[in-house]
Design a protein around this motif. Structure first.
Motif, PDB file in Angstrom:
ATOM      1  N   LEU A 157     107.732  -7.979  94.414  1.00 47.30           N
ATOM      2  CA  LEU A 157     106.391  -7.733  94.952  1.00 47.30           C
ATOM      3  C   LEU A 157     105.418  -8.837  94.505  1.00 47.30           C
ATOM      4  O   LEU A 157     104.548  -9.265  95.276  1.00 47.30           O
ATOM      5  CB  LEU A 157     105.891  -6.343  94.503  1.00 47.30           C
ATOM      6  CG  LEU A 157     104.617  -5.812  95.166  1.00 47.30           C
ATOM      7  CD1 LEU A 157     104.722  -5.809  96.696  1.00 47.30           C
ATOM      8  CD2 LEU A 157     104.308  -4.390  94.661  1.00 47.30           C
ATOM      9  N   ALA A 158     105.604  -9.320  93.287  1.00 50.35           N
ATOM     10  CA  ALA A 158     104.750 -10.417  92.791  1.00 50.35           C
ATOM     11  C   ALA A 158     104.958 -11.665  93.660  1.00 50.35           C
ATOM     12  O   ALA A 158     103.987 -12.356  94.020  1.00 50.35           O
ATOM     13  CB  ALA A 158     105.084 -10.708  91.329  1.00 50.35           C
ATOM     14  N   GLN A 159     106.223 -11.944  93.984  1.00 50.51           N
ATOM     15  CA  GLN A 159     106.507 -13.111  94.840  1.00 50.51           C
ATOM     16  C   GLN A 159     105.863 -12.947  96.212  1.00 50.51           C
ATOM     17  O   GLN A 159     105.241 -13.868  96.753  1.00 50.51           O
ATOM     18  CB  GLN A 159     108.029 -13.302  94.976  1.00 50.51           C
ATOM     19  CG  GLN A 159     108.597 -14.096  93.818  1.00 50.51           C
ATOM     20  CD  GLN A 159     110.085 -13.848  93.576  1.00 50.51           C
ATOM     21  OE1 GLN A 159     110.654 -12.874  94.070  1.00 50.51           O
ATOM     22  NE2 GLN A 159     110.708 -14.730  92.791  1.00 50.51           N
ATOM     23  N   GLN A 160     105.956 -11.728  96.741  1.00 46.12           N
ATOM     24  CA  GLN A 160     105.345 -11.463  98.062  1.00 46.12           C
ATOM     25  C   GLN A 160     103.815 -11.631  97.986  1.00 46.12           C
ATOM     26  O   GLN A 160     103.199 -12.131  98.915  1.00 46.12           O
ATOM     27  CB  GLN A 160     105.725 -10.051  98.536  1.00 46.12           C
ATOM     28  CG  GLN A 160     107.194  -9.969  98.950  1.00 46.12           C
ATOM     29  CD  GLN A 160     107.722  -8.533  99.028  1.00 46.12           C
ATOM     30  OE1 GLN A 160     107.216  -7.636  98.341  1.00 46.12           O
ATOM     31  NE2 GLN A 160     108.743  -8.319  99.845  1.00 46.12           N
ATOM     32  N   ALA A 161     103.247 -11.250  96.862  1.00 49.34           N
ATOM     33  CA  ALA A 161     101.783 -11.374  96.707  1.00 49.34           C
ATOM     34  C   ALA A 161     101.357 -12.832  96.741  1.00 49.34           C
ATOM     35  O   ALA A 161     100.339 -13.189  97.359  1.00 49.34           O
ATOM     36  CB  ALA A 161     101.333 -10.711  95.410  1.00 49.34           C
ATOM     37  N   THR A 162     102.135 -13.696  96.084  1.00 41.16           N
ATOM     38  CA  THR A 162     101.749 -15.110  96.058  1.00 41.16           C
ATOM     39  C   THR A 162     101.889 -15.763  97.439  1.00 41.16           C
ATOM     40  O   THR A 162     101.318 -16.822  97.683  1.00 41.16           O
ATOM     41  CB  THR A 162     102.603 -15.918  95.048  1.00 41.16           C
ATOM     42  OG1 THR A 162     103.967 -15.745  95.398  1.00 41.16           O
ATOM     43  CG2 THR A 162     102.353 -15.481  93.620  1.00 41.16           C
ATOM     44  N   GLN A 205     108.844 -12.078  82.830  1.00 47.86           N
ATOM     45  CA  GLN A 205     109.730 -12.406  83.958  1.00 47.86           C
ATOM     46  C   GLN A 205     108.938 -13.084  85.083  1.00 47.86           C
ATOM     47  O   GLN A 205     109.410 -14.040  85.706  1.00 47.86           O
ATOM     48  CB  GLN A 205     110.296 -11.085  84.494  1.00 47.86           C
ATOM     49  CG  GLN A 205     111.800 -11.037  84.637  1.00 47.86           C
ATOM     50  CD  GLN A 205     112.214  -9.650  85.148  1.00 47.86           C
ATOM     51  OE1 GLN A 205     111.697  -8.624  84.691  1.00 47.86           O
ATOM     52  NE2 GLN A 205     113.132  -9.643  86.097  1.00 47.86           N
ATOM     53  N   ILE A 206     107.738 -12.574  85.340  1.00 45.32           N
ATOM     54  CA  ILE A 206     106.890 -13.130  86.408  1.00 45.32           C
ATOM     55  C   ILE A 206     106.470 -14.559  86.035  1.00 45.32           C
ATOM     56  O   ILE A 206     106.560 -15.487  86.854  1.00 45.32           O
ATOM     57  CB  ILE A 206     105.666 -12.210  86.666  1.00 45.32           C
ATOM     58  CG1 ILE A 206     106.139 -10.910  87.323  1.00 45.32           C
ATOM     59  CG2 ILE A 206     104.607 -12.907  87.509  1.00 45.32           C
ATOM     60  CD1 ILE A 206     105.075  -9.837  87.490  1.00 45.32           C
ATOM     61  N   ARG A 207     106.070 -14.745  84.779  1.00 47.03           N
ATOM     62  CA  ARG A 207     105.667 -16.100  84.341  1.00 47.03           C
ATOM     63  C   ARG A 207     106.869 -17.041  84.355  1.00 47.03           C
ATOM     64  O   ARG A 207     106.751 -18.198  84.759  1.00 47.03           O
ATOM     65  CB  ARG A 207     105.080 -16.049  82.927  1.00 47.03           C
ATOM     66  CG  ARG A 207     103.700 -15.457  82.907  1.00 47.03           C
ATOM     67  CD  ARG A 207     103.048 -15.632  81.540  1.00 47.03           C
ATOM     68  NE  ARG A 207     101.992 -14.636  81.400  1.00 47.03           N
ATOM     69  CZ  ARG A 207     102.055 -13.558  80.632  1.00 47.03           C
ATOM     70  NH1 ARG A 207     103.116 -13.328  79.876  1.00 47.03           N
ATOM     71  NH2 ARG A 207     101.058 -12.707  80.589  1.00 47.03           N
ATOM     72  N   ASP A 208     108.047 -16.539  83.904  1.00 44.28           N
ATOM     73  CA  ASP A 208     109.259 -17.385  83.893  1.00 44.28           C
ATOM     74  C   ASP A 208     109.628 -17.839  85.299  1.00 44.28           C
ATOM     75  O   ASP A 208     110.257 -18.880  85.485  1.00 44.28           O
ATOM     76  CB  ASP A 208     110.444 -16.635  83.265  1.00 44.28           C
ATOM     77  CG  ASP A 208     110.280 -16.491  81.753  1.00 44.28           C
ATOM     78  OD1 ASP A 208     109.368 -17.150  81.187  1.00 44.28           O
ATOM     79  OD2 ASP A 208     111.035 -15.711  81.143  1.00 44.28           O
ATOM     80  N   PRO A 212     101.716 -16.758  88.458  1.00 45.20           N
ATOM     81  CA  PRO A 212     100.620 -16.447  87.525  1.00 45.20           C
ATOM     82  C   PRO A 212     100.663 -14.995  87.046  1.00 45.20           C
ATOM     83  O   PRO A 212     101.059 -14.110  87.792  1.00 45.20           O
ATOM     84  CB  PRO A 212      99.367 -16.704  88.370  1.00 45.20           C
ATOM     85  CG  PRO A 212      99.804 -16.607  89.786  1.00 45.20           C
ATOM     86  CD  PRO A 212     101.269 -16.946  89.851  1.00 45.20           C
ATOM     87  N   CYS A 213     100.264 -14.779  85.814  1.00 44.11           N
ATOM     88  CA  CYS A 213     100.192 -13.407  85.275  1.00 44.11           C
ATOM     89  C   CYS A 213      99.201 -13.411  84.110  1.00 44.11           C
ATOM     90  O   CYS A 213      99.576 -13.222  82.964  1.00 44.11           O
ATOM     91  CB  CYS A 213     101.577 -12.946  84.825  1.00 44.11           C
ATOM     92  SG  CYS A 213     101.635 -11.185  84.447  1.00 44.11           S
ATOM     93  N   GLU A 214      97.926 -13.621  84.441  1.00 43.38           N
ATOM     94  CA  GLU A 214      96.919 -13.749  83.375  1.00 43.38           C
ATOM     95  C   GLU A 214      96.530 -12.397  82.785  1.00 43.38           C
ATOM     96  O   GLU A 214      96.152 -12.301  81.627  1.00 43.38           O
ATOM     97  CB  GLU A 214      95.670 -14.491  83.913  1.00 43.38           C
ATOM     98  CG  GLU A 214      94.720 -13.588  84.655  1.00 43.38           C
ATOM     99  CD  GLU A 214      93.623 -14.264  85.455  1.00 43.38           C
ATOM    100  OE1 GLU A 214      92.481 -14.153  85.035  1.00 43.38           O
ATOM    101  OE2 GLU A 214      93.929 -14.860  86.508  1.00 43.38           O
TER     102      GLU A 214
END
Ligand SMILES: Cc1ncc(COP(=O)(O)O)c(C=O)c1O
Length: 373
Positions: A157-162, A205-208, A212-214
């Motif tokens: 989902l994070a990839q889809q968001a970017t 995992q998201i940062r690796d 972004p994951c601030e």
């Protein structure tokens, strides 16, 4: 905007919500002091009290990154005095997403998502408005409410968001709501540490993956000092601490009861019983019946719509017309029943603060289906 007054508590019409200004200030200062040493910051949850005057004091006390909200209506009210808002909730309906996008053109807005459908709805609204809406991937850290599972599902989902127009991936959140009321401190601590591992590991995992994951957001009044000291958690969403309720009182967190429901005794039918005019239309009973403030040995035995029945020690001299003060078991749903807080310093009413974000604002002035919400 508050309305300055100076009157006696005896002049407050009942039932009413009373706020002890000193206790509020001490609760706010204590929480701000905890986060002052960093690195984790506090983002007070506005949904607990829905009162701009309280939120402004929380922000002024420092250690805050902004405010947390649950509804778009709360966010709209909060945006009149705060420029960084987290909607820690899934917003999916097109009308609501359009309001989020409109807000994001004025202040920094970040919303929780846990589905591709939710992401697409926000993306569409952001594109249409020419806005940038931030998102956090909401993880299920054990509460079993909203949230994707930590790990692969969240990363996808994070990839889809970017890759979504109008959307800015800002991080992850995971609310450990099921652990807030755990009475035993060591059990609360060990279970919270365990639950937060999934959140912190997913952020890594998201940062690796080069994304972004601030923001890594979690926590509430029961776990602020556990999650708020875990490496990698950047913000805590606590809300109830400012006003407190008897449920959190039983958890043993270091905050004072700062508000209560004021009622008038309307009946004293027996030596061991009186009845006041503040029933469950003036306070919730979802966690338990309210406590009684300031009468030794008294206990609420039932709440009906407009009545609180209170068991009294037989020697009690309380009489018809006297006031009672009941301590709610749950802040949020009690606050939502009232229009104002009567702010007191001892026996003096020093201010009246509107609970400006109570209810569902989109319905408040509506008289037909033709009007825009
Ligand atoms: C998503 C979320 N975050 C934070 C909180 C704040 O918790 P509390 O009021 O217990 O401090 C809540 C409360 O229900 C919540 O639902």
């Amino acid at each position: 905007m508050s309305r300055s007054v100076s009157a006696s508590v005896h002049q407050i019409p009942t039932p009413a919500l009373v706020l002890d200004r000193g206790a509020l200030d001490r609760n706010i200062a204590r929480m701000a002091a905890f986060f002052a040493s960093g690195p984790c910051r506090l983002r007070p949850h506005f949904k607990a009290h829905k009162t701009p005057e309280i939120a402004k004091r929380q922000l002024a006390a420092g250690s805050c990154s902004g405010l947390t909200c649950a509804t778009v209506g709360e966010a709209e009210v909060a945006a009149t005095f705060c420029d960084d808002i987290l909607l820690a909730n899934e917003i999916v309906a097109p009308d609501k997403c359009a309001r989020v996008a409109a807000l994001a053109k004025r202040v920094r807005v970040t919303a929780a998502i846990d589905s591709l459908a939710g992401l697409e709805a926000l993306s569409r609204a952001a594109r249409d408005a020419g806005a940038r809406v931030g998102v956090l991937i909401d993880l299920n850290v054990g509460q079993g409410r909203c949230g994707v599972e930590p790990g692969e599902a969240a990363l996808t989902l994070a990839q889809q968001a970017t890759q979504s127009a109008g959307i800015e991936l800002r991080g992850v959140m995971g609310y450990e709501g099921h652990l807030q009321p755990v009475r035993d401190r060591s059990e609360r601590e060990s279970r919270t540490r365990q639950a937060m591992q999934g959140l912190v590991n997913t952020a890594k995992q998201i940062r690796d993956a080069g994304l972004p994951c601030e923001i890594v957001s979690a926590g509430g009044t029961g776990t602020y000092d556990i999650s708020g000291r875990i490496d990698g958690i950047t913000e805590i969403q606590a809300g109830s601490y400012a006003l407190m309720d008897t449920d959190y009182g039983a958890v043993g967190v270091p905050f004072e009861p700062a508000f209560w429901v004021l009622g008038t005794v309307v009946s004293r039918p027996a030596r061991n019983r009186c009845v006041a005019d503040c029933g469950h239309k003036s306070m919730t009973k979802d966690h338990s019946l309210p406590g009684v403030r300031g009468i030794e040995g008294a206990a609420v035995t039932s709440l009906n719509d407009e009545h609180a029945t209170i068991a009294l020690p037989p020697e009690s001299t309380i009489k018809i017309g006297d006031r009672v003060e009941l301590l709610p078991s749950h802040v949020d749903p009690t606050i939502n029943l009232h229009d104002v807080l009567y702010v007191v310093d001892g026996q003096t009413v020093v201010d009246v603060w509107p609970i400006a974000a109570r209810g569902y604002l989109e319905h408040r002035t509506r008289t037909s289906m033709e009007e825009p919400a």
